[in-house]
Design an enzyme around this catalytic site. Structure first.
Site, PDB file in Angstrom:
ATOM      1  N   SER A 119      -7.654   0.031  -6.832  1.00 42.23           N
ATOM      2  CA  SER A 119      -7.622  -0.207  -5.358  1.00 42.23           C
ATOM      3  C   SER A 119      -8.765  -1.087  -4.990  1.00 42.23           C
ATOM      4  O   SER A 119      -8.610  -1.632  -3.765  1.00 42.23           O
ATOM      5  CB  SER A 119      -7.907   1.285  -4.451  1.00 42.23           C
ATOM      6  OG  SER A 119      -7.309   2.124  -5.107  1.00 42.23           O
ATOM      7  N   HIS A 140      -1.157  -3.621  -7.496  1.00 42.18           N
ATOM      8  CA  HIS A 140      -1.293  -2.392  -6.717  1.00 42.18           C
ATOM      9  C   HIS A 140      -0.255  -1.944  -5.862  1.00 42.18           C
ATOM     10  O   HIS A 140       0.136  -2.572  -4.747  1.00 42.18           O
ATOM     11  CB  HIS A 140      -2.361  -3.001  -5.639  1.00 42.18           C
ATOM     12  CG  HIS A 140      -3.371  -1.976  -4.997  1.00 42.18           C
ATOM     13  ND1 HIS A 140      -3.858  -2.342  -3.670  1.00 42.18           N
ATOM     14  CD2 HIS A 140      -3.619  -0.681  -5.145  1.00 42.18           C
ATOM     15  CE1 HIS A 140      -4.496  -1.271  -3.257  1.00 42.18           C
ATOM     16  NE2 HIS A 140      -4.251  -0.095  -4.092  1.00 42.18           N
ATOM     17  N   GLU A 152       0.550  -5.137  -3.798  1.00 47.23           N
ATOM     18  CA  GLU A 152      -0.317  -6.305  -3.705  1.00 47.23           C
ATOM     19  C   GLU A 152      -0.377  -6.755  -4.955  1.00 47.23           C
ATOM     20  O   GLU A 152      -0.644  -5.982  -6.007  1.00 47.23           O
ATOM     21  CB  GLU A 152      -1.487  -5.592  -3.242  1.00 47.23           C
ATOM     22  CG  GLU A 152      -2.032  -5.827  -1.736  1.00 47.23           C
ATOM     23  CD  GLU A 152      -3.428  -5.360  -1.436  1.00 47.23           C
ATOM     24  OE1 GLU A 152      -4.123  -5.959  -0.391  1.00 47.23           O
ATOM     25  OE2 GLU A 152      -4.095  -4.457  -2.084  1.00 47.23           O
ATOM     26  N   ASN A 190      -7.331  -2.360   1.041  1.00 49.01           N
ATOM     27  CA  ASN A 190      -8.382  -1.138   1.548  1.00 49.01           C
ATOM     28  C   ASN A 190      -9.579  -1.918   2.252  1.00 49.01           C
ATOM     29  O   ASN A 190     -10.451  -1.248   2.356  1.00 49.01           O
ATOM     30  CB  ASN A 190      -8.915  -0.583  -0.041  1.00 49.01           C
ATOM     31  CG  ASN A 190      -7.634   0.268  -0.408  1.00 49.01           C
ATOM     32  OD1 ASN A 190      -7.534   1.117   0.327  1.00 49.01           O
ATOM     33  ND2 ASN A 190      -7.084   0.197  -1.558  1.00 49.01           N
TER      34      ASN A 190
HETATM   35  N1  NAD Z   1      -4.561   7.622  -4.360  1.00 53.26           N
HETATM   36  C1  NAD Z   1      -4.030   6.483  -4.020  1.00 53.26           C
HETATM   37  O1  NAD Z   1      -3.432   6.540  -3.002  1.00 53.26           O
HETATM   38  C2  NAD Z   1      -4.081   5.238  -4.755  1.00 53.26           C
HETATM   39  C3  NAD Z   1      -3.440   4.059  -4.180  1.00 53.26           C
HETATM   40  C4  NAD Z   1      -3.281   2.802  -4.830  1.00 53.26           C
HETATM   41  C5  NAD Z   1      -3.955   2.732  -6.008  1.00 53.26           C
HETATM   42  N2  NAD Z   1      -5.068   3.838  -6.503  1.00 53.26           N
HETATM   43  C6  NAD Z   1      -5.538   3.409  -7.632  1.00 53.26           C
HETATM   44  O2  NAD Z   1      -4.989   3.899  -8.991  1.00 53.26           O
HETATM   45  C7  NAD Z   1      -5.879   4.341  -9.931  1.00 53.26           C
HETATM   46  C8  NAD Z   1      -5.448   5.979 -10.131  1.00 53.26           C
HETATM   47  O3  NAD Z   1      -5.795   6.622  -8.755  1.00 53.26           O
HETATM   48  P1  NAD Z   1      -5.005   8.134  -8.543  1.00 53.26           P
HETATM   49  O4  NAD Z   1      -5.095   8.390  -7.139  1.00 53.26           O
HETATM   50  O5  NAD Z   1      -3.830   8.121  -9.493  1.00 53.26           O
HETATM   51  O6  NAD Z   1      -6.212   8.877  -9.223  1.00 53.26           O
HETATM   52  P2  NAD Z   1      -5.966  10.575 -10.069  1.00 53.26           P
HETATM   53  O7  NAD Z   1      -7.462  11.168 -10.216  1.00 53.26           O
HETATM   54  O8  NAD Z   1      -4.722  11.210  -9.322  1.00 53.26           O
HETATM   55  O9  NAD Z   1      -5.450  10.288 -11.631  1.00 53.26           O
HETATM   56  C9  NAD Z   1      -6.286   9.336 -12.530  1.00 53.26           C
HETATM   57  C10 NAD Z   1      -5.761   9.961 -13.756  1.00 53.26           C
HETATM   58  O10 NAD Z   1      -6.653   9.073 -14.663  1.00 53.26           O
HETATM   59  C11 NAD Z   1      -6.805   9.641 -15.965  1.00 53.26           C
HETATM   60  N3  NAD Z   1      -7.746   9.234 -16.783  1.00 53.26           N
HETATM   61  C12 NAD Z   1      -8.829   9.258 -16.531  1.00 53.26           C
HETATM   62  N4  NAD Z   1      -9.551   8.469 -17.640  1.00 53.26           N
HETATM   63  C13 NAD Z   1      -8.524   8.135 -18.414  1.00 53.26           C
HETATM   64  C14 NAD Z   1      -8.649   7.275 -19.701  1.00 53.26           C
HETATM   65  N5  NAD Z   1      -9.767   7.115 -20.254  1.00 53.26           N
HETATM   66  N6  NAD Z   1      -7.497   7.118 -20.488  1.00 53.26           N
HETATM   67  C15 NAD Z   1      -6.207   7.870 -19.681  1.00 53.26           C
HETATM   68  N7  NAD Z   1      -6.301   8.272 -18.364  1.00 53.26           N
HETATM   69  C16 NAD Z   1      -7.214   8.596 -17.885  1.00 53.26           C
HETATM   70  C17 NAD Z   1      -7.056  11.186 -15.244  1.00 53.26           C
HETATM   71  O11 NAD Z   1      -6.939  12.225 -16.351  1.00 53.26           O
HETATM   72  C18 NAD Z   1      -6.179  11.284 -14.207  1.00 53.26           C
HETATM   73  O12 NAD Z   1      -5.045  11.794 -14.695  1.00 53.26           O
HETATM   74  C19 NAD Z   1      -7.306   4.194  -9.237  1.00 53.26           C
HETATM   75  O13 NAD Z   1      -7.775   3.066  -9.702  1.00 53.26           O
HETATM   76  C20 NAD Z   1      -6.970   4.245  -7.714  1.00 53.26           C
HETATM   77  O14 NAD Z   1      -8.006   3.364  -6.993  1.00 53.26           O
HETATM   78  C21 NAD Z   1      -4.965   5.034  -5.862  1.00 53.26           C
END
Ligand code: NAD
Length: 282
Positions: A119, A140, A152, A190
């Site tokens: 993000s 993204h 994005e 963001n």
């Molecule tokens: N939540 C949102 O609305 C949103 C929107 C766009 C982008 N993002 C981005 O997407 C990414 C994930 O966010 P999220 O909301 O899904 O987080 P989340 O906490 O729901 O999920 C993250 C996952 O990554 C896993 N993980 C951590 N370390 C790991 C590793 N070494 N190998 C494999 N898996 C691993 C965790 O176990 C978890 O299941 C981030 O970079 C976040 O900034 C989030």
């Protein structure tokens, strides 16, 4: 290069959504997380979200079964080695992404594209960790991924035109709308959204209004489909804090200081919808 098999690293909120849209479009998916229980939870979520699409007659029950069958859940990252594209969607921490991106660079064929769903973290910095910076890019997606149209597409300093064009065209094949953005902390989405959410949190902390009142102002006065605090709970308060910290360190302006109430809530484990409590209870 044709893309058939797509790796997704991280099976959380975003990873399961990304796996969902690729599988629904006919791609074969390797979904990787650190523990089996995260993969089980992801497959359950994908199943429920596909059920919704069946109920709305967007897909058939057979399409659902086929999409689920295309997803291979793995805890062993070695299974990603024969993927034609890998999208990293793990926790928004630079150290975690550093380890993953270096490992993916070692594991996968040198000609494939490594994309990050980050993000806010610099695509240029992630690319510099690899031996293929011209094939590293930001892809993204937005939450919930099966519903939101925007992707994005973020060019790092070294990202090639060929890589950009492939990822842009891929987003279109997934029935998404790609928008080109250059690499900068928080990109566009963001950089603009998160300070709004953070400011809404300050308003609550300072007693200006309740979370309900703040959200009503934005729904009724600005025609937002949901208020900023409902949205923050939906995104995940830990994710919001991580993004504010990237904006603060990357842009250096005091206006990006994370709201102390946000920090306190994350410390308490109140992460929003996914933990059952945030600005609201779930
Ligand atoms: N939540 C949102 O609305 C949103 C929107 C766009 C982008 N993002 C981005 O997407 C990414 C994930 O966010 P999220 O909301 O899904 O987080 P989340 O906490 O729901 O999920 C993250 C996952 O990554 C896993 N993980 C951590 N370390 C790991 C590793 N070494 N190998 C494999 N898996 C691993 C965790 O176990 C978890 O299941 C981030 O970079 C976040 O900034 C989030």
């Amino acid at each position: 290069m044709d893309i058939h098999r797509v790796g997704v690293v991280g099976a959380g909120t975003m990873g399961n959504g990304i796996a969902h849209v690729f599988a629904r479009s006919g791609y074969s998916i390797v979904l990787c997380d650190v523990e089996q229980r995260f993969l089980d939870r992801a497959l359950e979520t994908i199943g429920k979200n596909l059920d919704r699409e069946v109920a709305k007659a967007r897909i058939t029950a057979d399409d659902k079964a086929k999409a689920l069958a295309r997803i291979q859940p793995v805890t062993d990252r070695g299974a990603l080695s024969d993927c034609d594209l890998v999208i990293e969607a793990a926790t928004e921490k630079f150290e975690i992404k550093t380890e993953i991106v270096r490992d993916l660079d070692r594991l996968t064929r040198p000609e494939i594209i490594l994309a990050s769903n980050t993000s806010s973290i610099s695509i240029t910095r992630l690319a510099a960790l690899t031996k293929r910076p011209e094939r590293v890019i930001g892809m993204h997606f937005f939450n919930p991924v099966p519903v939101m149209k925007l992707v994005e597409v973020i060019r790092g300093l070294a990202t090639s035109q060929e890589t950009f064009a492939m990822v842009r065209d891929l987003a279109v094949k997934l029935d998404k709308s790609p928008v080109e953005v250059n690499d900068a902390p928080g990109f566009v989405s963001n950089r603009v959204l998160m300070p709004l959410l953070n400011e809404a949190m300050y308003a609550v902390m300072e007693g200006v209004a309740t979370p309900e009142a703040v959200d009503e102002v934005f729904k009724l006065g600005m025609a937002h489909p949901m208020g900023p605090l409902t949205l923050a709970d939906f995104i995940g308060l830990d994710v919001c804090l991580d993004i504010m910290q990237v904006l603060q360190s990357g842009l250096g302006d005091a206006k990006y200081r994370p709201c102390p109430l946000l920090i306190k809530m994350v410390d308490a484990g109140w992460l929003g919808r996914k933990s059952g409590r945030g600005f609201y209870r779930y």
